[in-house]
Design an enzyme around this catalytic site. Structure first.
Site: not given
Ligand code: NAD
Length: 265
Positions: A115, A130, A138, A166, A203, A205, A229-230
């Protein structure tokens, strides 16, 4: 491992962590979708995650190549469902990490997010593990386009959107399932993990590999590993030295405030 319920108040845990940060030689952060939920961007696996509404199979490179038109239609639908990165603003957690860098305590951010919010907040060294969905690329000549421009073309019927130079197919410049991690980002992230002495894991998983393997690299190189983390993750109770549970928009600013206080002593 230290966590709140082991006879330690949140406040004391945060103070202790602030001390660790201010004594460390090199602190890095690994962030995931959870740091951006308070900016209104849904995560994937949290309680309101996108995978509750979408099939992860539709985020694979195979699906993108098999049904490119449908893939782009879904990108627009996801934007309408809240995964709209263009309008998102950094929240207090992003700003706290930028402040930590400004104070001289944060060496770099490795983010799994696509993001661009760490850069918007002011962090200057961000490893995009990522990629970044604010761009489209492209698949033939690798030319990049602003995503807002490509989505407008899709909305006005250009399906799939094509490269103006292209004629190759455009893809979000984010790593889809089955695609490799950009080599430079992967090697740099592994080097940073191996050479830090404190890793903040915020933040995530910690289930998406190879990013989820970076904390083990840090740990086996002697670093302290701190989860913010939450909810607990597979790292909790195995690799993490600390877990600070709660919303990152609340906990991270408190941690950085404590670091600032120590600096003033
Ligand atoms: P995930 O969705 O697997 O895990 C998110 C974790 O954050 C969870 O454990 C959740 O409980 C915790 N969480 C959510 N809100 C929270 C808060 N306010 N405070 C504390 N903890 C909080 O995410 P991930 O491990 O990053 O893997 C998902 C993949 O998806 C990433 O690799 C990413 O590329 C992509 N993704 C990116 C975005 C973004 O760019 N914002 C959004 C969604 C997914």
């Amino acid at each position: 491992m230290l966590r709140r319920d082991e006879n330690m108040t949140d406040e004391n845990l945060i103070k202790r962590l602030a001390k660790e940060i201010s004594n460390a030689k090199k602190v890095i952060a690994l962030t995931g979708a959870g740091i951006s939920t308070e900016s209104g961007i849904p995560d994937f696996r949290g309680p309101k995650g996108l995978w509750k509404r979408y099939d992860p199979e539709q985020s694979t490179y195979t699906f993108f190549r098999r049904d490119t038109k449908r893939f782009w239609e879904l990108q627009i639908q996801m934007e309408e469902d809240g995964f709209d990165l263009s309008k998102a603003k950094p929240n207090p957690a992003h700003l706290a990490l930028a402040k930590l860098e400004e104070l001289g305590y944060l060496s770099c951010v490795i983010t799994q997010n696509v993001d661009g919010l760490h850069q918007k907040a002011g962090n200057t060294d961000v490893i995009e593990f990522h990629g970044n969905s604010n761009r489209a690329i492209c698949i033939e000549c690798k030319r990049c386009y602003p995503m807002s421009e490509v989505k407008s073309r899709v909305k006005s019927g250009e399906l799939p959107p094509l490269c103006e130079y292209c004629g190759g197919i455009l893809k979000p410049d984010a790593v889809l399932f089955e695609e490799p991690i950009p080599t430079e980002a992967l090697y740099r992230a592994q080097d940073e993990a191996a050479s830090c002495d404190l890793m903040l894991i915020i933040g995530t998983s910690a289930t998406v590999h190879p990013a989820a393997g970076l904390p083990s690299i840090a740990k086996s190189s002697g670093a302290k590993v701190v989860e913010i983390n939450a909810e607990p993750t597979p790292l909790t109770g195995t690799i993490s030295d600390y877990i600070i549970e709660g919303k990152v928009g609340k906990t991270l600013p408190k941690i950085v405030e404590e670091v600032e206080k120590l600096e003033r002593l």
